[in-house]
Design a protein around this motif. Structure first.
Motif, PDB file in Angstrom:
ATOM      1  N   PRO A 124       0.807  -1.216   0.000  1.00  8.46           N
ATOM      2  CA  PRO A 124       0.000   0.000   0.000  1.00  8.46           C
ATOM      3  C   PRO A 124       0.836   1.259   0.000  1.00  8.46           C
ATOM      4  O   PRO A 124       0.504   2.223  -0.669  1.00  8.46           O
ATOM      5  CB  PRO A 124      -0.827  -0.142   1.282  1.00  8.46           C
ATOM      6  CG  PRO A 124      -0.923  -1.613   1.512  1.00  8.46           C
ATOM      7  CD  PRO A 124       0.393  -2.150   1.042  1.00  8.46           C
TER       8      PRO A 124
ATOM      9  N   TYR B 265      -4.724  -0.251  -3.880  1.00  5.37           N
ATOM     10  CA  TYR B 265      -3.766  -0.262  -2.764  1.00  5.37           C
ATOM     11  C   TYR B 265      -3.869   1.000  -1.917  1.00  5.37           C
ATOM     12  O   TYR B 265      -3.676   0.969  -0.704  1.00  5.37           O
ATOM     13  CB  TYR B 265      -2.342  -0.471  -3.297  1.00  5.37           C
ATOM     14  CG  TYR B 265      -2.123  -1.887  -3.773  1.00  5.37           C
ATOM     15  CD1 TYR B 265      -2.213  -2.952  -2.893  1.00  5.37           C
ATOM     16  CD2 TYR B 265      -1.872  -2.158  -5.115  1.00  5.37           C
ATOM     17  CE1 TYR B 265      -2.037  -4.256  -3.325  1.00  5.37           C
ATOM     18  CE2 TYR B 265      -1.704  -3.455  -5.562  1.00  5.37           C
ATOM     19  CZ  TYR B 265      -1.787  -4.513  -4.660  1.00  5.37           C
ATOM     20  OH  TYR B 265      -1.622  -5.801  -5.086  1.00  5.37           O
TER      21      TYR B 265
ATOM     22  N   LEU C  96      -6.638   0.389   0.501  1.00  6.59           N
ATOM     23  CA  LEU C  96      -6.205  -0.406   1.650  1.00  6.59           C
ATOM     24  C   LEU C  96      -5.466   0.456   2.666  1.00  6.59           C
ATOM     25  O   LEU C  96      -5.698   0.361   3.878  1.00  6.59           O
ATOM     26  CB  LEU C  96      -5.304  -1.559   1.183  1.00  6.59           C
ATOM     27  CG  LEU C  96      -5.939  -2.605   0.256  1.00  6.59           C
ATOM     28  CD1 LEU C  96      -4.912  -3.662  -0.118  1.00  6.59           C
ATOM     29  CD2 LEU C  96      -7.157  -3.235   0.898  1.00  6.59           C
TER      30      LEU C  96
ATOM     31  N   THR D 170      -7.939   3.087   4.290  1.00  2.80           N
ATOM     32  CA  THR D 170      -8.889   2.446   5.184  1.00  2.80           C
ATOM     33  C   THR D 170      -8.243   2.206   6.536  1.00  2.80           C
ATOM     34  O   THR D 170      -8.880   2.356   7.588  1.00  2.80           O
ATOM     35  CB  THR D 170      -9.389   1.118   4.580  1.00  2.80           C
ATOM     36  OG1 THR D 170     -10.053   1.400   3.335  1.00  2.80           O
ATOM     37  CG2 THR D 170     -10.348   0.411   5.512  1.00  2.80           C
TER      38      THR D 170
END
Length: 403
Positions: free
Chosen positions: A11, A352, A355, A358
């Motif tokens: 990420p 990514y 991700l 988040t």
């Protein structure tokens, strides 16, 4: 058929490639930021259910790292335009013509995200019944990231295509006058990789939102984005934003200035979007979309188009997904250019970044914070505590004597 395996990325690597925010900027959790945007819109008259649709589209941009189209546009594009009566907070969604596979919608200058969300779902529903669906809209407004709507189709087993016209800011090849909008043309396909393939980009070298972001960050624009009336590149970001309004500057189409590097290709694609966003729905186009008449602000009556294709009408969906995935994996496995560490495919960076954000939240740059503070203050949203707010002073205590 290829059987290559999916490449991996961290990420952090993807985030660095897709966003201009700084890692040391204070971060807000996605759910808090979305709730704040919904509350702002609801506070200026957007029905809460519609405000939640708008918040969903806006937070999708911030989640994916498309920072020009999320919280950074909340005040300028939506709040300010509602206050200026360029944008109706209550959306009157009118179907003016319909067949089993098509529809024409009039949005009556309501919330663009609400109009677009319903239009694309109509196209998907028609495709599920009849194989293909196309819905066009007129008298709509800014609808956020275009990729949101094509991805809706991909997530429901369809190919999704959509686009919109916009305020004139792009010069035709061999012109210096802003005539066309940045006019995104967006495709999305389902894949077997856990996220759709989605190409979401303007048909110009740069879109206005990125120039606005550069202004907030105090950065000059790179040469090659914008030209003046003499056809020379200009880089003074605040002046560019002023000159785009007056018609004294213009962004360039994909391919750049002239024909040698393919500028006519971007110009052609931008024109396709302009036609599909206006001619089928009898909507406004080009210079009718400035948002100004006789020196006064008026609604910017945009047009959109939405197309869904039911993949199962052609072949089993899982087979299609796998072949799209195979194409992506073979592309990522191509020989790399000297110094390159990674080949990306469409939608991968956004995945990514999603991700990462988040888990860690969205970084709020310095130039955006005063706008958010103003919205909180003006609308009385005092329950929100921003991560950059000064910490309350603590009163020192003196231990009492004990005997």
């Amino acid at each position: 058929m290829a059987t290559t395996t999916a490449a991996t990325a961290t990420p952090a690597t993807a985030t660095a490639a897709t966003t201009t925010s700084h890692d040391d900027d204070p971060r807000m959790p996605l759910d808090v930021l979305e709730r704040f945007m919904v509350d702002v819109l609801a506070s200026v008259g957007v029905p809460r259910e519609d405000a939640q649709v708008c918040g969903k589209v806006l937070i999708a941009a911030d989640r994916k790292g498309m920072d020009t189209h999320g919280i950074q546009r909340l005040k300028l594009i939506y709040y300010d335009r509602i206050k200026a009566k360029q944008l109706n907070p209550i959306t009157n969604f009118e179907i003016v013509r319909e067949t089993p596979t098509t529809a024409v919608v009039d949005g009556h200058n309501g919330m663009g995200m609400v109009i677009a969300n319903r239009c694309m779902q109509m196209a998907i529903d028609k495709a599920k019944k009849f194989g293909m669906g196309m819905v066009v809209a007129r008298n709509s407004t800014h609808y956020g990231i275009a990729g949101f709507y094509s991805t809706m189709a991909a997530e429901q087993g369809c190919i999704g295509i959509n686009g919109t016209n916009a305020r004139p800011s792009v010069a035709p090849t061999w012109s210096v006058q802003p005539m066309l909008g940045t006019n995104p043309l967006v495709f999305a396909f389902p894949t077997d990789e856990g996220f759709p393939w989605c190409l979401d980009c303007a048909t110009s070298v740069v879109q206005r939102g990125k120039i606005e972001m550069y202004e907030r960050e105090g950065k000059p624009c790179p040469e090659g984005w914008v030209i003046n009336q003499e056809g020379h590149f200009v880089t003074d970001t605040p002046q560019i934003l002023k000159d785009l309004v007056t018609g004294d500057a213009a962004c360039l189409p994909i391919g750049g200035s002239g024909e040698d590097t393919g500028g006519y290709k971007g110009y052609g694609f931008a024109t396709i979007v302009e036609i599909l966003s206006s001619c089928l729905q009898a909507g406004n186009f080009m210079l009718a979309l400035t948002g100004v008449r006789d020196g006064k602000k008026i609604p910017i009556e945009l047009g959109h188009f939405f197309i869904a294709v039911n993949i199962e009408c052609f072949r089993p969906l899982d087979e299609f997904r796998k072949q799209v995935g195979d194409i992506n994996r073979e592309l990522r496995a191509a020989r790399k250019a000297p110094g390159a560490t990674r080949i990306w495919t469409c939608g991968e960076k956004e995945h990514y970044t999603t991700l990462d954000r988040t888990a860690r939240g969205v970084a709020i740059p310095q130039g955006l914070r005063p706008e958010m503070e103003q919205l909180r203050r003006d609308l009385g949203l005092t329950s929100y505590v921003f991560p950059w707010d000064p910490k309350p002073a603590t009163t020192p205590t003196t231990p009492s004597d004990s005997h």
